[in-house]
Design a protein around this motif. Structure first.
Motif, short mmCIF file in Angstrom:
data_model
loop_
_atom_site.label_atom_id
_atom_site.label_comp_id
_atom_site.label_asym_id
_atom_site.label_seq_id
_atom_site.Cartn_x
_atom_site.Cartn_y
_atom_site.Cartn_z
N PRO A 65 15.69 -3.59 5.27
CA PRO A 65 14.57 -2.22 5.08
C PRO A 65 13.67 -2.46 3.92
CG PRO A 65 16.24 -1.08 5.48
CD PRO A 65 16.66 -2.60 5.59
N ASP A 66 14.49 -2.27 2.72
CA ASP A 66 14.27 -2.22 1.55
C ASP A 66 13.07 -3.47 0.93
OD1 ASP A 66 15.65 0.20 1.18
OD2 ASP A 66 17.27 -0.73 0.70
N GLU A 67 13.39 -4.56 2.11
CA GLU A 67 12.19 -5.92 1.89
C GLU A 67 10.95 -5.59 1.79
OE1 GLU A 67 14.16 -9.56 2.87
OE2 GLU A 67 15.83 -9.05 1.21
N ALA A 68 9.99 -4.07 3.17
CA ALA A 68 9.37 -3.93 3.36
C ALA A 68 8.51 -2.81 1.96
CB ALA A 68 8.82 -3.05 4.50
N GLN A 69 6.98 -3.88 2.42
CA GLN A 69 6.55 -3.26 1.21
C GLN A 69 5.17 -2.86 1.22
OE1 GLN A 69 5.62 -6.89 -1.33
NE2 GLN A 69 7.63 -7.07 -1.90
N VAL A 70 4.13 -1.96 0.97
CA VAL A 70 3.23 -1.11 1.03
C VAL A 70 2.46 -2.20 1.72
CG1 VAL A 70 1.28 0.04 0.47
CG2 VAL A 70 4.19 0.85 0.45
N ARG A 71 1.25 -2.01 2.13
CA ARG A 71 0.25 -3.64 2.77
C ARG A 71 -0.66 -2.38 1.83
NH1 ARG A 71 2.09 -6.37 8.06
NH2 ARG A 71 3.78 -4.80 8.59
N PRO A 72 -1.43 -3.66 0.93
CA PRO A 72 -3.06 -3.28 0.53
C PRO A 72 -3.95 -1.86 1.98
CG PRO A 72 -2.59 -5.58 0.81
CD PRO A 72 -1.59 -4.73 1.34
N ALA A 73 -4.50 -1.39 1.63
CA ALA A 73 -5.81 -0.29 2.37
C ALA A 73 -6.74 -1.11 2.98
CB ALA A 73 -6.45 0.74 1.41
N GLY A 74 -7.01 -2.07 2.75
CA GLY A 74 -7.41 -3.53 3.67
C GLY A 74 -6.76 -4.09 4.47
N GLU A 75 -5.66 -4.34 4.63
CA GLU A 75 -5.37 -4.70 4.92
C GLU A 75 -5.03 -3.88 6.33
OE1 GLU A 75 -0.76 -7.25 5.79
OE2 GLU A 75 -2.56 -7.28 4.04
N VAL A 76 -4.41 -2.44 6.45
CA VAL A 76 -3.77 -1.42 7.35
C VAL A 76 -4.97 -1.03 7.36
CG1 VAL A 76 -2.28 0.88 6.86
CG2 VAL A 76 -1.73 -1.10 5.71
N GLU A 77 -5.98 -0.61 7.05
CA GLU A 77 -6.78 -0.40 7.17
C GLU A 77 -7.81 -1.42 8.62
OE1 GLU A 77 -8.18 3.21 7.79
OE2 GLU A 77 -5.95 2.87 6.49
N ASN A 78 -7.21 -2.65 8.10
CA ASN A 78 -9.01 -3.57 9.10
C ASN A 78 -7.43 -3.91 10.16
OD1 ASN A 78 -11.26 -2.34 8.01
ND2 ASN A 78 -10.86 -4.48 6.64
N TYR A 79 -6.19 -3.56 10.22
CA TYR A 79 -5.77 -4.04 11.60
C TYR A 79 -5.64 -4.22 12.54
CZ TYR A 79 -1.54 -4.34 13.49
OH TYR A 79 0.52 -4.57 14.35
N ARG A 80 -6.39 -3.88 13.43
CA ARG A 80 -6.71 -3.83 14.53
C ARG A 80 -8.25 -4.99 14.90
NH1 ARG A 80 -5.80 1.52 17.79
NH2 ARG A 80 -5.05 2.09 16.20
N GLN A 81 -8.52 -5.20 13.67
CA GLN A 81 -10.28 -5.72 13.46
C GLN A 81 -10.48 -7.68 14.10
OE1 GLN A 81 -12.44 -3.98 10.90
NE2 GLN A 81 -12.54 -2.42 11.92
#
Length: 81
Positions: A65-81
């Motif tokens: 689980p330590d290999e998970a990384q914070v994704r950029p805001a644009g990627e997280v915010e536009n996840y469903r588009q």
């Protein structure tokens, strides 16, 4: 960040969001300032929730689980588009 730290950040962001909304209702903040900070908090919360989901998915898949990384805001915010 481990899961406990992520959940702590989520709690902090939610508390700040509630305090900001209450201050705005009392007229202690400008509408523009409040809206800008609220938007920033929403993005930060989305990133935290995404990171938490990534970590949990990695654990379920037998990965680190330590290999998970914070994704950029644009990627997280536009996840469903």
């Amino acid at each position: 960040m481990d899961e406990k730290e992520i959940l702590g950040r989520i709690t902090e962001f939610i508390e700040e969001e509630h305090a900001l909304r209450e201050a705005h209702e009392r007229g202690e903040t400008s509408n523009a300032d409040a809206q800008q900070r609220l938007r920033s908090l929403e993005v930060a919360l989305d990133q935290c929730w995404d990171l938490l989901r990534q970590r949990r998915a990695r654990v379920a898949a037998g990965q680190n689980p330590d290999e998970a990384q914070v994704r950029p805001a644009g990627e997280v915010e536009n996840y469903r588009q």
